[in-house]
Scaffold this motif. Structure first.
Motif, mmCIF file in Angstrom:
data_model
loop_
_atom_site.group_PDB
_atom_site.id
_atom_site.type_symbol
_atom_site.label_atom_id
_atom_site.label_comp_id
_atom_site.label_asym_id
_atom_site.label_seq_id
_atom_site.Cartn_x
_atom_site.Cartn_y
_atom_site.Cartn_z
ATOM 1 N N ARG A 8 0.832 -1.205 0.000
ATOM 2 C CA ARG A 8 0.000 0.000 0.000
ATOM 3 C C ARG A 8 0.861 1.246 0.000
ATOM 4 N NH1 ARG A 8 -3.069 -1.278 4.666
ATOM 5 N NH2 ARG A 8 -3.642 -3.321 4.006
ATOM 6 N N ARG A 22 -7.495 0.917 -6.048
ATOM 7 C CA ARG A 22 -8.528 0.690 -5.036
ATOM 8 C C ARG A 22 -8.741 -0.804 -4.808
ATOM 9 N NH1 ARG A 22 -10.833 4.995 -7.883
ATOM 10 N NH2 ARG A 22 -12.275 3.599 -8.959
ATOM 11 N N LEU A 23 -8.700 -1.587 -5.907
ATOM 12 C CA LEU A 23 -8.849 -3.039 -5.791
ATOM 13 C C LEU A 23 -7.715 -3.631 -4.953
ATOM 14 C CD1 LEU A 23 -10.170 -5.762 -6.552
ATOM 15 C CD2 LEU A 23 -8.714 -5.760 -8.578
ATOM 16 N N GLY A 26 -8.113 -2.694 -1.356
ATOM 17 C CA GLY A 26 -9.203 -3.466 -0.759
ATOM 18 C C GLY A 26 -8.782 -4.887 -0.450
ATOM 19 N N ASP A 29 -6.568 -4.889 2.576
ATOM 20 C CA ASP A 29 -7.358 -4.747 3.800
ATOM 21 C C ASP A 29 -8.009 -6.073 4.191
ATOM 22 O OD1 ASP A 29 -6.744 -2.076 4.117
ATOM 23 O OD2 ASP A 29 -8.547 -1.369 3.055
ATOM 24 N N LEU A 30 -8.531 -6.794 3.200
ATOM 25 C CA LEU A 30 -9.149 -8.092 3.476
ATOM 26 C C LEU A 30 -8.134 -9.081 4.043
ATOM 27 C CD1 LEU A 30 -11.471 -8.532 0.366
ATOM 28 C CD2 LEU A 30 -12.181 -8.176 2.734
#
Length: 130
Positions: A8, A22-23, A26, A29-30
């Motif tokens: 990131r 963004r993908l 995301g 984060d998952l």
């Protein structure tokens, strides 16, 4: 910093604003969420196993005889035994490395043979040396 956090941080602002950025953010984060939840589950399982061992140890001292054990108690003891058997090599290595205990001292504490404790230590040294 986790690998996901590093990835990131490597994304510049333009990448974060893109659909791909963004993908990736995301997904990262998952993965972080999954890792945290998995650690919590593993910690809870370890605490449950420790509680079982302590309960069994408290209830079954050397004064108890085999004739007094019920089927349910035998099941608890067997589960606790399996946990202890799995942990024994690690415990031997830790006692030797952290506390400086000899194989004979460890064997006396655990109720195993000195040759078993020595073998575990030899195998650990061989594995650590690779």
């Amino acid at each position: 910093m986790s690998t996901d956090e590093q990835q990131r941080a490597a994304l510049d602002q333009d990448d974060i604003d893109s659909p791909r950025g963004r993908l990736l953010a995301g997904i990262a984060d998952l993965v972080d969420t999954f890792t945290a939840e998995t650690s919590e589950v593993q910690q809870k399982a370890a605490e449950e196993r420790a509680a079982l061992l302590h309960a069994v140890a408290a209830e079954y001292g050397p004064e108890r005889t085999a004739d007094e054990i019920t089927l349910a108690e035998a099941g608890r003891i067997r589960r606790a035994y399996k946990l202890v058997e799995e942990a024994t090599p690690r415990l031997i290595v830790e006692a030797h490395e952290r506390e400086g205990k000899s194989a004979t001292e460890i064997a006396t504490t655990l109720g195993c043979s000195p040759s078993y404790a020595s073998r575990v230590l030899r195998e650990h040294r061989a594995t650590a040396g690779e």
